[in-house]
Motif scaffolding. Structure first.
Motif, PDB file in Angstrom:
ATOM      1  N   PHE A 175      -9.868   8.106   0.896  1.00  0.00           N
ATOM      2  CA  PHE A 175     -10.160   7.224   2.022  1.00  0.00           C
ATOM      3  C   PHE A 175     -10.545   8.046   3.245  1.00  0.00           C
TER       4      PHE A 175
ATOM      5  N   THR B 244      -4.978   9.898  12.780  1.00  0.00           N
ATOM      6  CA  THR B 244      -5.729   8.648  12.650  1.00  0.00           C
ATOM      7  C   THR B 244      -5.797   8.012  14.023  1.00  0.00           C
TER       8      THR B 244
ATOM      9  N   GLU C 141      -9.187  10.841  10.557  1.00  0.00           N
ATOM     10  CA  GLU C 141      -9.618   9.528  10.080  1.00  0.00           C
ATOM     11  C   GLU C 141      -9.798   8.690  11.341  1.00  0.00           C
TER      12      GLU C 141
ATOM     13  N   VAL D  16      -0.358   4.236   6.769  1.00  0.00           N
ATOM     14  CA  VAL D  16      -1.103   5.489   6.930  1.00  0.00           C
ATOM     15  C   VAL D  16      -0.141   6.683   6.915  1.00  0.00           C
TER      16      VAL D  16
ATOM     17  N   TRP E 201       0.610   7.240   3.229  1.00  0.00           N
ATOM     18  CA  TRP E 201      -0.473   7.938   2.504  1.00  0.00           C
ATOM     19  C   TRP E 201      -0.308   9.440   2.650  1.00  0.00           C
TER      20      TRP E 201
ATOM     21  N   SER F  41     -13.484  -3.819   4.343  1.00  0.00           N
ATOM     22  CA  SER F  41     -12.071  -3.445   4.498  1.00  0.00           C
ATOM     23  C   SER F  41     -11.332  -3.631   3.179  1.00  0.00           C
ATOM     24  N   GLY F  42     -10.074  -3.210   3.178  1.00  0.00           N
ATOM     25  CA  GLY F  42      -9.230  -3.452   2.010  1.00  0.00           C
ATOM     26  C   GLY F  42      -9.433  -2.479   0.876  1.00  0.00           C
ATOM     27  N   ALA F  43      -9.570  -1.190   1.210  1.00  0.00           N
ATOM     28  CA  ALA F  43      -9.706  -0.180   0.155  1.00  0.00           C
ATOM     29  C   ALA F  43      -8.395  -0.041  -0.619  1.00  0.00           C
TER      30      ALA F  43
ATOM     31  N   ARG G 252      -8.818  -3.190  12.202  1.00  0.00           N
ATOM     32  CA  ARG G 252      -8.785  -2.160  11.156  1.00  0.00           C
ATOM     33  C   ARG G 252      -9.908  -1.182  11.452  1.00  0.00           C
ATOM     34  N   CYS G 253      -9.712   0.058  11.043  1.00  0.00           N
ATOM     35  CA  CYS G 253     -10.842   0.987  11.190  1.00  0.00           C
ATOM     36  C   CYS G 253     -11.945   0.589  10.224  1.00  0.00           C
ATOM     37  N   THR G 254     -11.590  -0.211   9.207  1.00  0.00           N
ATOM     38  CA  THR G 254     -12.579  -0.676   8.232  1.00  0.00           C
ATOM     39  C   THR G 254     -13.116  -2.080   8.541  1.00  0.00           C
TER      40      THR G 254
ATOM     41  N   GLU H   3       0.841  -1.204   0.000  1.00  0.00           N
ATOM     42  CA  GLU H   3       0.000   0.000   0.000  1.00  0.00           C
ATOM     43  C   GLU H   3       0.881   1.262   0.000  1.00  0.00           C
TER      44      GLU H   3
ATOM     45  N   ASN I 200      -2.400   0.249  14.252  1.00  0.00           N
ATOM     46  CA  ASN I 200      -2.938  -0.847  13.426  1.00  0.00           C
ATOM     47  C   ASN I 200      -2.435  -0.834  11.995  1.00  0.00           C
ATOM     48  N   PHE I 201      -2.131   0.362  11.480  1.00  0.00           N
ATOM     49  CA  PHE I 201      -1.447   0.481  10.181  1.00  0.00           C
ATOM     50  C   PHE I 201      -0.204   1.314  10.428  1.00  0.00           C
TER      51      PHE I 201
HETATM   52  C1  UN1 Z   1      -7.056   1.743   8.895  1.00  0.00           C
HETATM   53  O1  UN1 Z   1      -7.524   0.746   9.419  1.00  0.00           O
HETATM   54  O2  UN1 Z   1      -6.755   2.769   9.566  1.00  0.00           O
HETATM   55  O3  UN1 Z   1      -9.100  -0.247   3.691  1.00  0.00           O
HETATM   56  C2  UN1 Z   1      -6.716   1.836   7.443  1.00  0.00           C
HETATM   57  C3  UN1 Z   1      -8.346  -0.875   4.449  1.00  0.00           C
HETATM   58  C4  UN1 Z   1      -6.885  -0.515   4.411  1.00  0.00           C
HETATM   59  C5  UN1 Z   1      -6.605   0.688   5.257  1.00  0.00           C
HETATM   60  C6  UN1 Z   1      -7.166   0.655   6.638  1.00  0.00           C
HETATM   61  N1  UN1 Z   1      -6.516  -0.243   3.057  1.00  0.00           N
HETATM   62  O4  UN1 Z   1      -8.736  -1.767   5.190  1.00  0.00           O
END
Ligand code: UN1
Length: 517
Positions: free
Chosen positions: A473, A246, A269, A173, A176, A465-467, A302-304, A122, A168-169
């Motif tokens: 984002f 974040t 975020e 992050v 990015w 998850s997994g964008a 993950r935040c996602t 990423e 977590n990342f």
């Molecule tokens: C996060 O959890 O802060 O979309 C980022 C996703 C990852 C990024 C997560 N590409 O799950």
């Protein structure tokens, strides 16, 4: 060094990344100076000490900021494509070091090695994106209402960008933010999570090597280490026009208020409470893969991560059975061992939060259908390994409304039309990621419409998850409203200037105002 560290080549990885037993936690320019207390980084994988990092004191911070502000004045004069060339070289270095860095991410943070490699990928992807963007920092031209006038806008470098990132990342992050900030002509000061300080040191070492090879000051990338107190110096610092943070909603509210009080910009975020809607037209196999990876990937940190499955009553038992059966296949253990699906939580505080969530959901009237529990015994000595759990619940339970950073999945039932599912999905304070599993075009388009999902990310037939890096984002509501990564997220790292040029010998006023002297 522990047996796992030896068996899985952690020592070599640390060496390749320039990590010593005790590391300077503060770096800018050619000076490295840290005089604060020491943070010891323990691996959640086996509980052993990896290395130590010296933290940043207030005095160290002042030195960092004076280097950063001086460096900015030099860096902003470089043409953007040249800044892109530096980012290209940085991306190449990441390609070379993908395995050791992916391994360190896995060992220090606890996510699976595959996900550690994915995280480094990423970073590489955002570098590629930023390189192309370095030739495309376009503004618009407009037609002036006055004759002989030209009007256009341009984007200028903003200044020192403060980055606060979560455990977590621990590397992506930052990348990015930093890859975009660099091509925009900004310099960065980064405070990584105190739970993953070595990932920060590793990235700083890589950035420093690229700067050195190009005769550029290392101050383009600055690193500070410590707890929230050092982050607070940044949020209150007028020399930092943008703070990108974040983390939790609680943290985001504190950051937002401090930055707003000095009228700075913040890019937030924050937490998610992501759901997948499973309609009667869902493909069951795809639903199971999306839901299980979303809920247990990165051990639900993950935040996602998928926290809620909103299932139509006609599909409820089928989906429940399939997901429960899939959970039985999950192998939990050392994340460096690629046979395992789920690694440890970050620390024992996170384990306590996980246990509390399970107790709370039962207390509120929910039912655990995959019990969960903390693992002990051989291989689980760190005390950070938990079993992913599933509970049948209701959306208005307090615990369901809350983001627990752990592998706890709530099953919620809906009846009737997709509107009802969307109302449940939107019925939380967070607004990061959302998904619908359906082969029904009407349902999918309804979900994506202005009266559909209220999240920053809305997917069809993909989990939450997994964008990819190409899209912007971030999320709405208490997720904070910020957008990082792709699309036009770069604009927040620049200041916009509108220019109007008069090439006549008259000075007409806008709006036709007469002012004759
Ligand atoms: C996060 O959890 O802060 O979309 C980022 C996703 C990852 C990024 C997560 N590409 O799950």
């Amino acid at each position: 060094m522990s047996k796992i560290a030896t068996d899985f080549g952690i020592h070599d990885a640390l060496k390749a990344l320039g990590i010593k037993d005790v590391n300077e936690g503060t770096s800018t320019g050619s000076n490295h100076f840290s005089s604060g207390d020491i943070i010891s980084s323990y691996s959640p994988v086996d509980g052993s000490l990896i290395a130590k990092v010296k933290t940043t004191t207030k005095e160290d911070y002042e030195k960092v900021m004076s280097t950063a502000t001086t460096t900015f004045k030099e860096w902003r004069t470089k043409p953007a494509p040249l800044r892109g060339e530096i980012v290209r070289q940085f991306g190449d270095k990441l390609r070379e070091l993908k395995e050791p860095l992916g391994k360190l991410v896995s060992y220090e943070m606890g996510k699976s090695y595959q996900e550690g490699l994915g995280e480094v990928q990423e970073m590489i992807d955002i570098c590629d994106f930023a390189v192309g963007l370095s030739r495309q920092l376009h503004g618009l031209t407009m037609h002036s209402e006055r004759p002989g006038h030209r009007m256009y806008e341009q984007y200028h470098s903003l200044g020192v960008v403060g980055i606060i990132s979560a455990f977590n990342f621990p590397v992506a992050v930052w990348a990015w933010n930093t890859a975009l900030a660099w091509i925009c002509g900004d310099v960065c000061v980064w405070k990584p999570s105190e739970k993953t300080p070595l990932c920060g040191i590793a990235c700083q070492n890589i950035a420093a090597a690229v700067m050195k090879a190009n005769n550029l000051p290392e101050g383009i990338s600055c690193l500070i280490n410590g707890d929230y107190k050092i982050g607070e110096l940044m949020t209150h610092d007028k020399r930092i026009p943008l703070v990108s943070a974040t983390g939790s909603i609680r943290m985001g509210k504190i950051v937002a208020q401090a930055v707003a009080a000095r009228l700075g910009k913040s890019l937030l975020e924050l937490g998610g409470n992501n759901a997948i809607i499973v309609t009667p037209d869902a493909d069951l196999k795809m639903t199971v893969i999306g839901a299980v990876f979303g809920a247990v990937g990165t051990a639900g940190q993950r935040c996602t991560s998928t926290r809620r499955l909103i299932i139509h009553e006609s599909m409820y038992y089928k989906v429940k059975e399939a997901v429960v059966a899939a959970y039985k296949q999950l192998r939990i253990g050392n994340p460096l061992d690629e046979n395992n699906h789920v690694g440890p939580l970050i620390d024992t505080d996170a384990v306590a939060q996980y246990k509390m969530a399970l107790e709370k959901v039962v207390k509120e009237g929910g039912k655990l259908i995959v019990e969960g529990g903390v693992l002990d015994g051989a291989g689980y000595e760190s005390g950070c390994y938990v079993k992913p759990a599933i509970a049948e619940a209701k959306n208005d339970f307090e615990i369901v409304q809350h983001e627990t950073f752990a592998p706890v999945l709530y099953l919620l039932k809906y009846s009737g039309d997709v509107e009802n599912a969307i109302a449940i999905q939107n019925g939380v304070v967070q607004g990061l990621s959302s998904a619908i599993m359906t082969n029904n075009l009407r349902e999918a388009e309804h979900f994506l419409s202005a009266w559909g999902s209220d999240c920053g990310i809305a997917n069809v037939n993909i989990g939450t998850s997994g964008a990819e890096i190409g899209g912007a984002f971030g999320g709405e509501k208490e997720t904070g409203g910020g957008r990082e990564s792709g699309s036009d997220a770069w604009k927040v790292y620049m200041r916009r200037q509108t220019n109007t040029i008069n090439y006549t010998t008259e000075l007409p006023l806008a709006q036709g105002i007469k002012f004759d002297l």
